[in-house]
Design an enzyme around this catalytic site. Structure first.
Site, mmCIF file in Angstrom:
data_model
loop_
_atom_site.group_PDB
_atom_site.id
_atom_site.type_symbol
_atom_site.label_atom_id
_atom_site.label_comp_id
_atom_site.label_asym_id
_atom_site.label_seq_id
_atom_site.Cartn_x
_atom_site.Cartn_y
_atom_site.Cartn_z
ATOM 1 N N LEU A 139 7.715 -8.491 12.638
ATOM 2 C CA LEU A 139 8.403 -6.840 12.570
ATOM 3 C C LEU A 139 7.695 -5.852 12.542
ATOM 4 O O LEU A 139 8.764 -5.046 12.827
ATOM 5 C CB LEU A 139 9.212 -6.965 11.158
ATOM 6 C CG LEU A 139 10.259 -6.068 10.397
ATOM 7 C CD1 LEU A 139 11.878 -5.791 11.402
ATOM 8 C CD2 LEU A 139 10.283 -5.910 9.037
ATOM 9 N N LYS B 248 4.764 6.012 -4.640
ATOM 10 C CA LYS B 248 4.209 4.175 -4.252
ATOM 11 C C LYS B 248 5.208 3.958 -5.709
ATOM 12 O O LYS B 248 5.903 4.270 -6.325
ATOM 13 C CB LYS B 248 2.743 4.734 -5.481
ATOM 14 C CG LYS B 248 1.479 5.246 -4.364
ATOM 15 C CD LYS B 248 1.762 4.156 -3.158
ATOM 16 C CE LYS B 248 0.005 5.051 -2.385
ATOM 17 N NZ LYS B 248 -0.832 4.406 -2.466
ATOM 18 N N GLY C 296 -9.136 13.968 8.518
ATOM 19 C CA GLY C 296 -10.096 13.084 8.762
ATOM 20 C C GLY C 296 -9.616 12.557 10.183
ATOM 21 O O GLY C 296 -10.586 12.318 11.494
ATOM 22 N N SER C 297 -8.735 11.463 9.995
ATOM 23 C CA SER C 297 -8.674 10.703 11.453
ATOM 24 C C SER C 297 -7.915 11.252 12.958
ATOM 25 O O SER C 297 -6.732 11.986 12.295
ATOM 26 C CB SER C 297 -7.721 9.420 11.541
ATOM 27 O OG SER C 297 -6.194 9.660 10.509
ATOM 28 N N GLU D 248 -12.473 9.070 13.156
ATOM 29 C CA GLU D 248 -12.640 8.224 13.066
ATOM 30 C C GLU D 248 -12.792 7.299 13.960
ATOM 31 O O GLU D 248 -11.296 6.120 13.956
ATOM 32 C CB GLU D 248 -11.591 7.972 11.597
ATOM 33 C CG GLU D 248 -12.201 8.788 10.397
ATOM 34 C CD GLU D 248 -11.083 9.150 8.863
ATOM 35 O OE1 GLU D 248 -10.875 7.722 9.514
ATOM 36 O OE2 GLU D 248 -11.537 9.653 8.624
ATOM 37 N N ARG E 183 4.583 0.379 8.640
ATOM 38 C CA ARG E 183 2.605 -0.055 8.535
ATOM 39 C C ARG E 183 2.149 -0.700 7.982
ATOM 40 O O ARG E 183 2.621 -0.814 6.735
ATOM 41 C CB ARG E 183 3.225 1.522 7.635
ATOM 42 C CG ARG E 183 1.238 1.702 7.160
ATOM 43 C CD ARG E 183 0.000 2.202 7.588
ATOM 44 N NE ARG E 183 -1.044 2.750 7.315
ATOM 45 C CZ ARG E 183 -2.196 1.969 7.996
ATOM 46 N NH1 ARG E 183 -2.799 1.226 9.156
ATOM 47 N NH2 ARG E 183 -3.715 2.744 7.073
ATOM 48 N N HIS F 173 3.946 11.577 8.766
ATOM 49 C CA HIS F 173 4.434 10.429 9.392
ATOM 50 C C HIS F 173 6.032 10.316 9.944
ATOM 51 O O HIS F 173 6.518 9.486 9.960
ATOM 52 C CB HIS F 173 4.725 9.486 7.076
ATOM 53 C CG HIS F 173 3.363 9.512 6.539
ATOM 54 N ND1 HIS F 173 2.971 9.665 5.562
ATOM 55 C CD2 HIS F 173 2.222 8.360 7.118
ATOM 56 C CE1 HIS F 173 1.786 10.062 5.542
ATOM 57 N NE2 HIS F 173 1.698 8.136 6.414
#
Length: 760
Positions: free
Chosen positions: A18, A112, A432-433, A484, A515, A694
């Site tokens: 998917l 969350k 960071g990434s 990273e 994700r 995102h």
């Protein structure tokens, strides 16, 4: 006879099918019809798989293309008004605009799902929010299931949970919407009844929370409205115990109730006495959120006690939806045989349910061999020398009181850090990434397959690091990161280099949308045999005169985003992780990396659902974070990062982490969180995210400037950092450079304005 049913199933497929279809659609490589056809084939495959594993009532409606909360909003016509979309005519483009945004719309906020690592899209409520029954998609799926001979049990997010999970955008009280929302739900139930559906699962996990009295009082009238439909309702609770609400739940006009007997096994004793005759009680005895084989003897004991009271009104199920579990451990053909024998993924959990039904209905003797095998597995795990490391236990036992504290308080540290960093007002950094390009992924895959020599792989990663450093310097960013490139995942990368971890090849679970994450499994004591990041960060620092930030995943997040051993307290495992990370922090400092970020995006996620348990959790979680950076010099600046969390109610614990700089996700919520930090008078430095990473959209300078103006209104400029919401690994280089260029242009203008105001 007792019925085996399932609450929900993994959505993405055995090989993340998917995910790849979604991303192909988003790139314009496949059409909407093709995506929908692929999704239909996948969910039908999953229905048949569940039926074949002995599930007698199969969940339908749980296979969301992006998010089940978004699907619930579509089902009751309650799309955020600002998008101008009609649920009744919503197409795929509109559906994904809600989830991901577009050139003119910010995506819906994401946070969350209770204390899991799944992210849901946050409903947006207004006093005039309109609701209407929009059951066409769900009815179509029921018909699909019927055509396959599958006994469908539609699954809905409950109306009060849906209200609770949302945010009022106009200051209104969401609970006032309950009567109108209940009418829309009743319309959906009527449509399902017209299709011949007899049972509908309606999920109200908020019952495991400490709900205000007015919310508890709302259940009776809402469910009285739902009871008017000609279907039987199975009220599903999970993620915690609901024994304190036993009388309320027993009085609701529902045909059955599901209990999570993994998280709260003791609640069965509260529900069995006096349970209404012929009302179903569903026993969630198989852990839907972890990967360990069940102790079948213990689970059967629970079920035998329940059946003695309930008879055939006993249903058997996982504790919660298997959305949070990988699909099938049989795919793990390269896993160590002994370790593999300890594991059960979704398919194996369904088989465990089938065995337990046999044991309940026909007696223990009917599954004697299977019980013996289960007992052997439990014993082998308990006694395995691979699980227990005496030196790890000895190190924990030797910690002195106050071992988790820095030498000096923040003001003294800040002065020393400022002296050598020499950063301008509104210093800029990233989280960071940088993009994980196709070339990076191809090199990593080739290296894992043995097709690329280690020296060649390291050379390729150094080239990517050098590119990230050059791009950041060209943009003018103040504190750099190495990008990273060498990391597959922010938890897996570290876990692969620690003892006590095992790794799967196909153990994927959905985090949000497309994700997926592959959580490692902590099966034993954790230690760090060797440095994990030092060489990469030191190389990056050698390429620039600007400060290079070392990047680590914090102990609480390492814990939360792993499948954790269930034979030791989580607090103990977390401290083991902290000490392993502390070894890395001290080695980074010794190598000249004097800005170190220890990410803790999962800190809020780990908060227990019951407030009575908060203090104990926050105490050991905070101690673990501080242990991870203990012993560094005052001049070494410790950062942390948190995203997709509500911090208002735990700000004292956030401050007690004593990080020099905290960066947080705030753009989707329009800097809403910052008011809480201001009211609390958060004492250290803070970097609220100024754009949403995102979403594929590139933020305009005006948007970033508006958000920074809101931040400057509540956070002194001398303590304010500028950064994106989160890491940039999922984005492409063109959009990353464009977005960061806009961020830097705004920052420079604001610095000039601030300098002028000082002069004046």
């Amino acid at each position: 006879m007792s019925t085996v049913h399932n609450l929900g199933f993994p959505r993405v497929g055995a090989r993340r099918e998917l995910k790849f279809w979604l991303e192909s659609y988003w790139k314009g490589e496949i059409a909407a019809d093709e995506l929908l056809n692929h999704a239909r084939i996948l969910r039908e495959k999953h229905w048949l798989l569940q039926r074949g594993a002995g599930v007698e009532r199969v969940p339908v409606g749980d296979a969301a293309l992006y998010d089940h909360v978004l699907d619930a909003l579509v089902l009751v016509g309650a799309l955020p008004k600002r998008f101008g979309l009609d649920a009744a005519s919503l197409d795929l483009k509109g559906y994904f605009t809600l989830a991901r945004g577009d050139a003119t719309h910010h995506a819906m906020e994401m946070t969350k799902w209770f204390d899991t690592n799944y992210h849901y899209l946050v409903p947006e409520w207004r006093a005039d929010t309109a609701f209407f029954a929009n059951p066409a998609r769900l009815v179509a799926e029921v018909r699909e299931a019927r055509a396959l001979g599958v006994a469908a049990k539609p699954v809905l997010v409950g109306p009060l949970t849906l209200l609770w999970l949302g945010k009022a955008k106009d200051g209104s009280a969401p609970l006032e919407l309950a009567p109108r929302l209940a009418e829309a739900y009743a319309g959906v139930l009527d449509a399902l009844a017209a299709e011949g559906v007899d049972w509908v699962q309606i999920d109200e996990p908020i019952l495991a929370l400490d709900l205000p009295a007015e919310w508890l009082a709302a259940f009776a009238p809402v469910y009285q409205t739902l009871a008017e439909a000609k279907v039987k309702l199975l009220l599903a609770t999970y993620f915690g115990g609901v024994a304190d609400k036993r009388e309320l739940i027993a009085a609701l006009p529902v045909a059955g109730v599901h209990l999570d007997l993994v998280r709260a096994p003791e609640q069965l004793d509260a529900f069995l006495p006096g349970w209404p005759a012929n009302r179903v009680l569903s026993a969630g005895v198989i852990d839907g959120r972890n990967v360990w084989r069940a102790d079948l003897s213990a689970a059967l004991g629970q079920l035998e006690a329940a059946r003695a009271t309930l008879g055939d009104a006993l249903w058997i199920a996982p504790s919660c939806s298997l959305l949070h579990s990988p699909l099938d451990v049989a795919q793990e053909t390269e896993l160590d045989v002994e370790l593999k024998s300890w594991l059960a993924f979704a398919v194996q959990k369904l088989n465990e349910l089938k065995l337990l039904k046999r044991g309940v209905v026909h007696g223990r003797g009917d599954i004697a061999n299977e019980l013996s095998a289960s007992d052997f597995v439990q014993q082998s795990r308990r006694n395995s020398p691979r699980v227990h490391r005496p030196e790890v236990a000895a190190r924990l036992a030797s910690l002195a009181p106050g071992a988790d504290r820095r030498d000096s308080a923040y003001p003294a540290r800040a002065a020393k850090q400022a002296a050598w960093l020499k950063l301008p007002l509104l210093p800029t950094t990233t989280i960071g990434s940088f993009p994980q390009t196709a070339a990076i992924r191809a090199a990593r895959a080739a290296f894992r397959r043995g097709e690329l020599a280690e020296a060649d792989y390291q050379a390729a990663m150094r080239e990517e690091i050098a590119l990230a450093v050059r791009e950041q310097e060209a943009l003018g960013i103040d504190v750099l990161v190495h990008g990273e490139a060498e990391r597959n995942d922010m938890v897996e990368y570290f876990g692969e280099q620690l003892t006590g971890y095992l790794f799967t090849r196909h153990g994927w679970v959905q985090s949000y949308g497309s994700r997926c994450v592959k959580p490692p499994v902590i099966y034993g004591d954790v230690a760090r045999p060797h440095p994990m990041t030092v060489a990469w960060s030191a190389y990056a620092q050698s390429l620039t005169d600007k400060p290079m930030k070392g990047m680590l995943t914090g102990p609480v997040t390492m814990l939360q985003w792993s499948f954790v051993r269930d034979d030791a307290p989580r607090s103990l495992v977390c401290k083991q992780l902290a000490l392993a990370l502390n070894d890395e922090v001290l080695d980074l400092e010794a190598a000249g990396i004097r800005v170190i970020q220890i990410d803790e995006p999962a800190l809020r996620e780990g908060l227990p659902l019951k407030r009575a348990d908060w203090d104990a959790y926050l105490a050991w979680a905070g101690e673990a974070f501080r242990l991870s950076s203990a012993g560094v010099d005052d001049a070494t600046q410790i950062h942390t990062h948190m995203c997709y969390s509500e911090f208002n109610d735990i700000l004292p614990a956030i401050a007690a982490l004593d990080a020099d700089v905290i960066t947080i996700e705030t753009s989707r919520s329009d800097m809403e969180l910052l008011s809480a930090f201001a009211d609390f008078a958060y004492p250290n430095e803070i970097g609220p995210g100024v754009y949403d990473i995102h979403s594929p959209r590139i933020p305009a300078e005006e948007e970033i400037e508006r958000l920074l103006a809101k931040a400057l209104a509540v956070i002194p400029a001398r303590r304010l950092w500028v950064n994106p919401d989160c890491g940039l690994k999922t984005r492409g280089w063109p959009e990353v450079k464009a977005a960061l260029a806009n961020m830097m242009a705004v920052t420079r203008r604001l610095r000039e304005k601030l300098a002028e105001s000082v002069v004046v």
